[in-house]
Scaffold this motif. Structure first.
Motif, PDB file in Angstrom:
ATOM      1  N   ILE A  79      -7.744  -2.821  -6.870  1.00 31.89           N
ATOM      2  CA  ILE A  79      -7.321  -3.575  -5.689  1.00 31.89           C
ATOM      3  C   ILE A  79      -7.252  -2.587  -4.536  1.00 31.89           C
ATOM      4  CG2 ILE A  79      -5.480  -4.926  -4.610  1.00 31.89           C
ATOM      5  CD1 ILE A  79      -4.647  -5.852  -7.404  1.00 31.89           C
ATOM      6  N   GLU A  80      -7.976  -2.866  -3.457  1.00 29.49           N
ATOM      7  CA  GLU A  80      -8.059  -1.894  -2.361  1.00 29.49           C
ATOM      8  C   GLU A  80      -8.376  -2.590  -1.049  1.00 29.49           C
ATOM      9  OE1 GLU A  80      -7.178   0.850  -0.678  1.00 29.49           O
ATOM     10  OE2 GLU A  80      -7.643   1.849  -2.580  1.00 29.49           O
ATOM     11  N   LEU A  87      -1.564  -1.145   2.928  1.00 27.69           N
ATOM     12  CA  LEU A  87      -1.343  -0.203   1.830  1.00 27.69           C
ATOM     13  C   LEU A  87      -0.169  -0.619   0.944  1.00 27.69           C
ATOM     14  CD1 LEU A  87      -1.891   3.295   3.507  1.00 27.69           C
ATOM     15  CD2 LEU A  87      -3.471   2.008   2.061  1.00 27.69           C
ATOM     16  N   GLU A  88       0.905  -1.108   1.546  1.00 25.64           N
ATOM     17  CA  GLU A  88       2.053  -1.533   0.743  1.00 25.64           C
ATOM     18  C   GLU A  88       1.725  -2.787  -0.064  1.00 25.64           C
ATOM     19  OE1 GLU A  88       5.793  -1.497   3.089  1.00 25.64           O
ATOM     20  OE2 GLU A  88       4.639  -0.260   4.501  1.00 25.64           O
ATOM     21  N   LEU A  89       0.974  -3.689   0.527  1.00 27.06           N
ATOM     22  CA  LEU A  89       0.534  -4.879  -0.206  1.00 27.06           C
ATOM     23  C   LEU A  89      -0.348  -4.487  -1.385  1.00 27.06           C
ATOM     24  CD1 LEU A  89       0.124  -7.960  -0.527  1.00 27.06           C
ATOM     25  CD2 LEU A  89      -1.742  -7.788   1.147  1.00 27.06           C
ATOM     26  N   ASP A  90      -1.312  -3.584  -1.144  1.00 25.95           N
ATOM     27  CA  ASP A  90      -2.179  -3.102  -2.227  1.00 25.95           C
ATOM     28  C   ASP A  90      -1.341  -2.559  -3.383  1.00 25.95           C
ATOM     29  OD1 ASP A  90      -4.291  -3.616  -0.477  1.00 25.95           O
ATOM     30  OD2 ASP A  90      -4.618  -1.516   0.034  1.00 25.95           O
ATOM     31  N   ALA A  91      -0.355  -1.719  -3.048  1.00 28.58           N
ATOM     32  CA  ALA A  91       0.455  -1.066  -4.075  1.00 28.58           C
ATOM     33  C   ALA A  91       1.279  -2.081  -4.863  1.00 28.58           C
ATOM     34  CB  ALA A  91       1.365  -0.016  -3.432  1.00 28.58           C
ATOM     35  N   ALA A  92       1.853  -3.056  -4.161  1.00 31.00           N
ATOM     36  CA  ALA A  92       2.653  -4.074  -4.848  1.00 31.00           C
ATOM     37  C   ALA A  92       1.789  -4.890  -5.813  1.00 31.00           C
ATOM     38  CB  ALA A  92       3.316  -4.985  -3.820  1.00 31.00           C
ATOM     39  N   LEU A  93       0.596  -5.245  -5.383  1.00 33.37           N
ATOM     40  CA  LEU A  93      -0.306  -6.019  -6.246  1.00 33.37           C
ATOM     41  C   LEU A  93      -0.736  -5.201  -7.466  1.00 33.37           C
ATOM     42  CD1 LEU A  93      -2.521  -7.699  -3.499  1.00 33.37           C
ATOM     43  CD2 LEU A  93      -0.823  -8.842  -4.948  1.00 33.37           C
ATOM     44  N   ARG A  94      -1.011  -3.905  -7.245  1.00 35.70           N
ATOM     45  CA  ARG A  94      -1.383  -3.057  -8.393  1.00 35.70           C
ATOM     46  C   ARG A  94      -0.253  -3.008  -9.418  1.00 35.70           C
ATOM     47  NH1 ARG A  94      -2.663   0.900  -4.342  1.00 35.70           N
ATOM     48  NH2 ARG A  94      -4.780   0.548  -3.561  1.00 35.70           N
ATOM     49  N   SER A  95       0.986  -2.953  -8.920  1.00 33.83           N
ATOM     50  CA  SER A  95       2.130  -2.920  -9.836  1.00 33.83           C
ATOM     51  C   SER A  95       2.245  -4.220 -10.610  1.00 33.83           C
ATOM     52  CB  SER A  95       3.419  -2.664  -9.042  1.00 33.83           C
ATOM     53  OG  SER A  95       3.397  -1.382  -8.434  1.00 33.83           O
ATOM     54  N   ASP A  96       2.119  -5.348  -9.918  1.00 29.93           N
ATOM     55  CA  ASP A  96       2.309  -6.643 -10.564  1.00 29.93           C
ATOM     56  C   ASP A  96       1.176  -6.994 -11.515  1.00 29.93           C
ATOM     57  OD1 ASP A  96       4.773  -7.204  -9.494  1.00 29.93           O
ATOM     58  OD2 ASP A  96       3.989  -8.266  -7.754  1.00 29.93           O
ATOM     59  N   PHE A  97      -0.030  -6.476 -11.251  1.00 26.10           N
ATOM     60  CA  PHE A  97      -1.169  -6.805 -12.104  1.00 26.10           C
ATOM     61  C   PHE A  97      -1.629  -5.613 -12.948  1.00 26.10           C
ATOM     62  CE2 PHE A  97      -1.186 -10.207  -9.058  1.00 26.10           C
ATOM     63  CZ  PHE A  97      -1.598 -11.305  -9.785  1.00 26.10           C
ATOM     64  N   ILE A 102      -2.285   3.752  -6.804  1.00 25.87           N
ATOM     65  CA  ILE A 102      -0.930   3.965  -6.298  1.00 25.87           C
ATOM     66  C   ILE A 102      -0.117   2.689  -6.439  1.00 25.87           C
ATOM     67  CG2 ILE A 102       0.425   4.475  -4.228  1.00 25.87           C
ATOM     68  CD1 ILE A 102      -1.984   6.198  -3.313  1.00 25.87           C
ATOM     69  N   LYS A 103       1.064   2.826  -7.033  1.00 21.87           N
ATOM     70  CA  LYS A 103       1.917   1.683  -7.315  1.00 21.87           C
ATOM     71  C   LYS A 103       3.055   1.563  -6.292  1.00 21.87           C
ATOM     72  CE  LYS A 103       0.002   0.568 -11.396  1.00 21.87           C
ATOM     73  NZ  LYS A 103      -0.908   1.680 -11.692  1.00 21.87           N
ATOM     74  N   ASP A 104       3.823   0.496  -6.476  1.00 23.58           N
ATOM     75  CA  ASP A 104       4.911   0.153  -5.558  1.00 23.58           C
ATOM     76  C   ASP A 104       5.957   1.260  -5.453  1.00 23.58           C
ATOM     77  OD1 ASP A 104       5.665  -1.761  -3.780  1.00 23.58           O
ATOM     78  OD2 ASP A 104       6.829  -2.957  -5.196  1.00 23.58           O
ATOM     79  N   ASP A 105       6.216   1.955  -6.554  1.00 17.62           N
ATOM     80  CA  ASP A 105       7.262   2.974  -6.544  1.00 17.62           C
ATOM     81  C   ASP A 105       6.779   4.315  -6.007  1.00 17.62           C
ATOM     82  OD1 ASP A 105       5.577   3.547  -8.636  1.00 17.62           O
ATOM     83  OD2 ASP A 105       7.161   3.990 -10.083  1.00 17.62           O
TER      84      ASP A 105
END
Length: 388
Positions: A79-80, A87-97, A102-105
């Motif tokens: 997801i990019e 960037l924050e949206l990308d990271a949140a989606l990577r965490s959830d899926f 780069i993840k949310d944390d």
């Protein structure tokens, strides 16, 4: 491979990232607000499917879009957006899926200017002090310790937007009266020019491509003072910049993505770490990578995503300059006259999207020459004003 691209149509010159992925057989799945029929034809052809949302800032909508793609095509692999705003949206989606990257944390350590200094210090790069200032007392305490001038900018901000130099108490009062309701970061003003370390990292953290920008005029000055922006990619990068840049990228732990790191170079020739952006540099700079080296950086990014080697020969054939113009100024030469005088050196020119124009101008030129001096002569003509 299933690759979700967020806002794939913007900026327009990044569409080539997605067309190159599709050409290699990667399934490109787009999510954005733009009506499908308004998307560039080449993007429509590159995407396997497009999911239009009403509002990309509505996380629930975007989650449903990703869920739909997962149901239809299987696990999402990437997801990019390559876009600072998402960037924050990308990271949140990577965490959830549970998607690689780069993840949310992790994202805020690379987004908040107040947190970046820790990694610069880990890389043994000099930084100046800084602090969050949300009230007059905290600002006055910092200024009492460091003196004027100071720079204030959003802690979580993009480029030079809402960045100000404060020279005295009157400037401070004016800033506090108009400050938006977000965290602002204050630092001492540093005298010097801006140099960057830009490039691409593979999945193991190895820098496979690097370049640099040297600014002739600052983005902050362009935004706040209507100065015409100019910067160039040199053919030879200073050894201390490369050393600091490689160490900085390693300290931030970046994987499989572009980076844009900014440094000040002081009159004493000292490098001071400023900030990092974990995405490609803005404007037409990615295209300048190609013109400076006669490569296709979009295809090389595809290679990295697929786990293949970066294969292009980085020969640094040309010095590549960017010169931006702003509407309403009495330039001595029209665009046609510039092309007539310097057409052999103008690699590209175009009108600039209004969202970028405050920073980089309403009209941009990419110039490539064998030497800095040759390119600078063209830039001088582009920016020359008729004072009659």
């Amino acid at each position: 491979m299933n690759f979700i691209c967020i806002s794939p149509h913007f900026p327009p010159n990044f569409v080539s990232f997605w067309t190159r992925l599709a050409a290699a057989g990667i399934r490109v799945l787009g999510i954005a607000e733009e009506p499908y029929h308004l998307l560039p034809r080449e993007l429509q052809q590159a995407m396997t499917e497009y999911y239009r949302v009403e509002n990309l800032n509505d996380y629930g909508e975007v989650i449903r879009a990703c869920g739909y793609f997962t149901h239809r095509y299987g696990k999402i692999d990437r997801i990019e957006s390559h876009n600072e705003h998402w960037l924050e949206l990308d990271a949140a989606l990577r965490s959830d899926f549970n998607v690689s990257g780069i993840k949310d944390d992790e994202i805020m350590d690379m987004k908040l200017k107040s947190r970046m200094k820790k990694a610069f210090k880990k890389a043994r790069v000099t930084v100046v002090d800084g602090t969050i200032v949300n009230d007059k007392a905290k600002a006055q305490t910092f200024i009492a310790d460091h003196g004027y001038p100071v720079i204030v900018k959003p802690d979580n901000g993009v480029g030079a937007a809402d960045t100000w130099r404060l020279n005295n108490d009157a400037d401070l009062e004016h800033f506090l009266a108009r400050k938006p309701g977000v965290d602002y970061f204050m630092e001492p003003f540093v005298t010097g020019g801006i140099e960057t370390f830009d490039g691409l990292v593979d999945a193991t953290g190895q820098v496979v491509f690097y370049s640099s920008l040297v600014y002739g005029s600052g983005v902050m000055e362009s935004v706040n003072n209507e100065v015409d922006l100019h910067y160039h990619i040199p053919r030879v990068l200073p050894k201390d910049l490369v050393k600091a840049g490689l160490a900085t990228v390693k300290a931030f732990g970046i994987r499989e993505r572009f980076f844009h790191v900014e440094y000040f170079r002081t009159p004493e020739n000292q490098l001071i770490g400023l900030e990092i952006n974990i995405r490609p540099p803005g404007g037409l700079t990615v295209d300048m990578f190609n013109y400076a080296n006669d490569i296709d950086i979009f295809s090389e990014y595809r290679n990295i995503v697929l786990g293949r080697p970066f294969s292009a020969d980085i020969s640094r054939k040309y010095v590549c300059h960017y010169a931006g113009r702003k509407y309403g100024k009495p330039y001595s030469y029209s665009v046609d006259e510039i092309l007539s005088r310097h057409g052999a050196t103008i690699a590209h020119h175009q009108a600039i999207d209004s969202i970028f124009s405050a920073a980089i101008g309403n009209y941009g030129f990419i110039i490539r020459t064998a030497t800095i001096e040759e390119g600078q002569a063209v830039v001088t003509d582009i920016h020359r004003l008729d004072h009659r």
